[in-house]
Write an enzyme that holds these catalytic residues in place. Sequence first.
Site, PDB file in Angstrom:
ATOM      1  N   PHE A   1     -60.262 -18.973  12.311  1.00 30.83           N
ATOM      2  CA  PHE A   1     -59.024 -19.096  12.548  1.00 30.83           C
ATOM      3  C   PHE A   1     -58.581 -20.349  12.458  1.00 30.83           C
ATOM      4  O   PHE A   1     -59.446 -21.000  12.601  1.00 30.83           O
ATOM      5  CB  PHE A   1     -58.594 -18.169  13.146  1.00 30.83           C
ATOM      6  CG  PHE A   1     -57.847 -17.687  13.841  1.00 30.83           C
ATOM      7  CD1 PHE A   1     -56.906 -16.141  12.775  1.00 30.83           C
ATOM      8  CD2 PHE A   1     -55.650 -18.346  14.457  1.00 30.83           C
ATOM      9  CE1 PHE A   1     -56.153 -15.669  12.770  1.00 30.83           C
ATOM     10  CE2 PHE A   1     -55.186 -18.092  14.028  1.00 30.83           C
ATOM     11  CZ  PHE A   1     -54.560 -16.573  13.178  1.00 30.83           C
TER      12      PHE A   1
ATOM     13  N   ALA B   1     -61.126 -18.916  18.183  1.00 25.40           N
ATOM     14  CA  ALA B   1     -61.323 -19.350  19.658  1.00 25.40           C
ATOM     15  C   ALA B   1     -61.910 -18.369  20.689  1.00 25.40           C
ATOM     16  O   ALA B   1     -62.387 -18.921  21.693  1.00 25.40           O
ATOM     17  CB  ALA B   1     -60.543 -20.398  19.578  1.00 25.40           C
TER      18      ALA B   1
ATOM     19  N   ALA C   1     -59.269 -23.857  16.085  1.00 27.74           N
ATOM     20  CA  ALA C   1     -57.407 -24.924  15.612  1.00 27.74           C
ATOM     21  C   ALA C   1     -57.103 -23.537  16.671  1.00 27.74           C
ATOM     22  O   ALA C   1     -56.904 -22.528  15.522  1.00 27.74           O
ATOM     23  CB  ALA C   1     -57.380 -25.496  14.745  1.00 27.74           C
ATOM     24  N   VAL C   2     -56.167 -23.785  17.489  1.00 25.03           N
ATOM     25  CA  VAL C   2     -54.544 -22.747  17.781  1.00 25.03           C
ATOM     26  C   VAL C   2     -53.742 -23.100  18.049  1.00 25.03           C
ATOM     27  O   VAL C   2     -53.548 -24.299  18.843  1.00 25.03           O
ATOM     28  CB  VAL C   2     -55.242 -22.260  19.638  1.00 25.03           C
ATOM     29  CG1 VAL C   2     -54.367 -21.276  20.172  1.00 25.03           C
ATOM     30  CG2 VAL C   2     -56.689 -21.859  19.771  1.00 25.03           C
ATOM     31  N   ILE C   3     -53.184 -22.865  17.302  1.00 23.51           N
ATOM     32  CA  ILE C   3     -51.277 -23.468  16.585  1.00 23.51           C
ATOM     33  C   ILE C   3     -50.319 -22.779  16.947  1.00 23.51           C
ATOM     34  O   ILE C   3     -50.541 -21.258  17.210  1.00 23.51           O
ATOM     35  CB  ILE C   3     -51.354 -23.739  15.576  1.00 23.51           C
ATOM     36  CG1 ILE C   3     -52.923 -24.169  15.150  1.00 23.51           C
ATOM     37  CG2 ILE C   3     -49.945 -24.075  15.014  1.00 23.51           C
ATOM     38  CD1 ILE C   3     -52.659 -24.897  13.341  1.00 23.51           C
TER      39      ILE C   3
ATOM     40  N   HIS D   1     -49.313 -15.402  22.919  1.00 25.36           N
ATOM     41  CA  HIS D   1     -50.424 -15.293  22.752  1.00 25.36           C
ATOM     42  C   HIS D   1     -51.161 -16.417  22.790  1.00 25.36           C
ATOM     43  O   HIS D   1     -52.589 -16.605  22.852  1.00 25.36           O
ATOM     44  CB  HIS D   1     -50.742 -14.542  21.027  1.00 25.36           C
ATOM     45  CG  HIS D   1     -52.149 -14.061  21.228  1.00 25.36           C
ATOM     46  ND1 HIS D   1     -52.707 -13.245  21.550  1.00 25.36           N
ATOM     47  CD2 HIS D   1     -53.016 -14.727  20.147  1.00 25.36           C
ATOM     48  CE1 HIS D   1     -54.087 -13.323  20.815  1.00 25.36           C
ATOM     49  NE2 HIS D   1     -54.078 -13.908  19.524  1.00 25.36           N
TER      50      HIS D   1
ATOM     51  N   ARG E   1     -55.244 -34.214  13.787  1.00 19.24           N
ATOM     52  CA  ARG E   1     -56.116 -34.228  14.623  1.00 19.24           C
ATOM     53  C   ARG E   1     -57.111 -33.838  14.309  1.00 19.24           C
ATOM     54  O   ARG E   1     -58.059 -33.708  14.824  1.00 19.24           O
ATOM     55  CB  ARG E   1     -55.964 -33.039  15.849  1.00 19.24           C
ATOM     56  CG  ARG E   1     -54.792 -33.852  16.649  1.00 19.24           C
ATOM     57  CD  ARG E   1     -54.711 -33.477  17.944  1.00 19.24           C
ATOM     58  NE  ARG E   1     -55.623 -33.661  18.572  1.00 19.24           N
ATOM     59  CZ  ARG E   1     -55.218 -32.615  19.825  1.00 19.24           C
ATOM     60  NH1 ARG E   1     -54.612 -31.512  20.172  1.00 19.24           N
ATOM     61  NH2 ARG E   1     -55.956 -32.949  21.429  1.00 19.24           N
TER      62      ARG E   1
END
Length: 155
Positions: free
Chosen positions: A22, A56, A80-82, A88, A127
């Site tokens: 993801f 993740a 990477a969690v955006i 969620h 990042r």
Amino acid sequence: MIYRGNLTQNENRTIAIIASRFNTLIVEQLIIGAKESLKMQGIIEENIDIIWVPGAFEIPLVAKKVSENKKYDGIITLGAVIKGETDHYDLVINASANGISEIGIHTNTPIVFGVLATDTLEQAQQRSGGKSGNKGSEVALALLEVISVLHKLEN
């Protein structure tokens, strides 16, 4: 006595990188940074395995399995969690962080947390090789340092 990890004696180390598919464009950059840092510290490419997982949230389960087989000296987790418009984001990043932490504690396998948690795609890009450096590279070096200090504590 003071114990500090260092970045030497890495030639025979084996490292697993567990990476989330993801947000692949971000995660691929994190992998590049991690692999470059590992190779610069003497780890040969053949000793770096990349294991892809859907997201993740799935990283802890796979990290547990990887740690149990004792094939690797350490594990790097990358994702990477955006943040979106729902809760969620909070659920996924908390589950991932808590699960990854538990793996290291319960299996005694050195593991580092390289899952970005950002508000925007731009922050994630910064990042993962932009102005803020590459967190993949940073966590790879941190893993080698942790492996080193644990080795010193065992002897």
